[in-house]
Design a protein around this motif. Sequence first.
Motif, PDB file in Angstrom:
ATOM      1  N   GLY A 136       0.884  -1.183   0.173  1.00 24.84           N
ATOM      2  CA  GLY A 136      -0.047   0.275   0.135  1.00 24.84           C
ATOM      3  C   GLY A 136       0.682   1.397  -0.104  1.00 24.84           C
ATOM      4  N   ARG A 137       1.848   1.323   0.844  1.00 24.79           N
ATOM      5  CA  ARG A 137       2.791   2.505   0.673  1.00 24.79           C
ATOM      6  C   ARG A 137       3.449   2.802  -0.495  1.00 24.79           C
ATOM      7  N   ASP A 138       3.870   1.892  -1.120  1.00 25.13           N
ATOM      8  CA  ASP A 138       4.291   1.984  -2.706  1.00 25.13           C
ATOM      9  C   ASP A 138       3.084   2.459  -3.543  1.00 25.13           C
ATOM     10  N   ALA A 139       1.965   2.255  -3.265  1.00 23.27           N
ATOM     11  CA  ALA A 139       0.979   2.652  -4.369  1.00 23.27           C
ATOM     12  C   ALA A 139       0.526   3.915  -3.843  1.00 23.27           C
ATOM     13  N   LEU A 140       0.550   4.340  -2.724  1.00 28.08           N
ATOM     14  CA  LEU A 140       0.363   5.807  -2.179  1.00 28.08           C
ATOM     15  C   LEU A 140       1.251   6.606  -2.795  1.00 28.08           C
ATOM     16  N   GLU A 141       2.582   6.357  -2.924  1.00 32.01           N
ATOM     17  CA  GLU A 141       3.553   7.258  -3.384  1.00 32.01           C
ATOM     18  C   GLU A 141       3.392   7.335  -4.569  1.00 32.01           C
ATOM     19  N   PHE A 142       3.089   6.237  -5.454  1.00 31.19           N
ATOM     20  CA  PHE A 142       2.933   6.246  -6.905  1.00 31.19           C
ATOM     21  C   PHE A 142       1.704   7.097  -7.396  1.00 31.19           C
TER      22      PHE A 142
END
Length: 72
Positions: free
Chosen positions: A38-44
């Motif tokens: 989820g953290r990677d998705a949020l950043e993207f």
Amino acid sequence: MRLNVVIVDDEAEINQGLSRYIAETSDDFDVIATFTRGRDALEFIRANQVNILITDINMPDINGLDIIKALH
């Protein structure tokens, strides 16, 4: 107009299946990224134009509801 889609699920098989299904059944959507964290998705999503987010609710690092709250 084509819409950009991001898929987030902690199970890679789910991401692949949804991505493949969308590609095979619709000319209106482009899956531009899939994420298992989820953290990677949020950043993207914060850095890119995303029209639709498909996310799992229960994930280990940050859940889907927290992603939605952070983007709101």
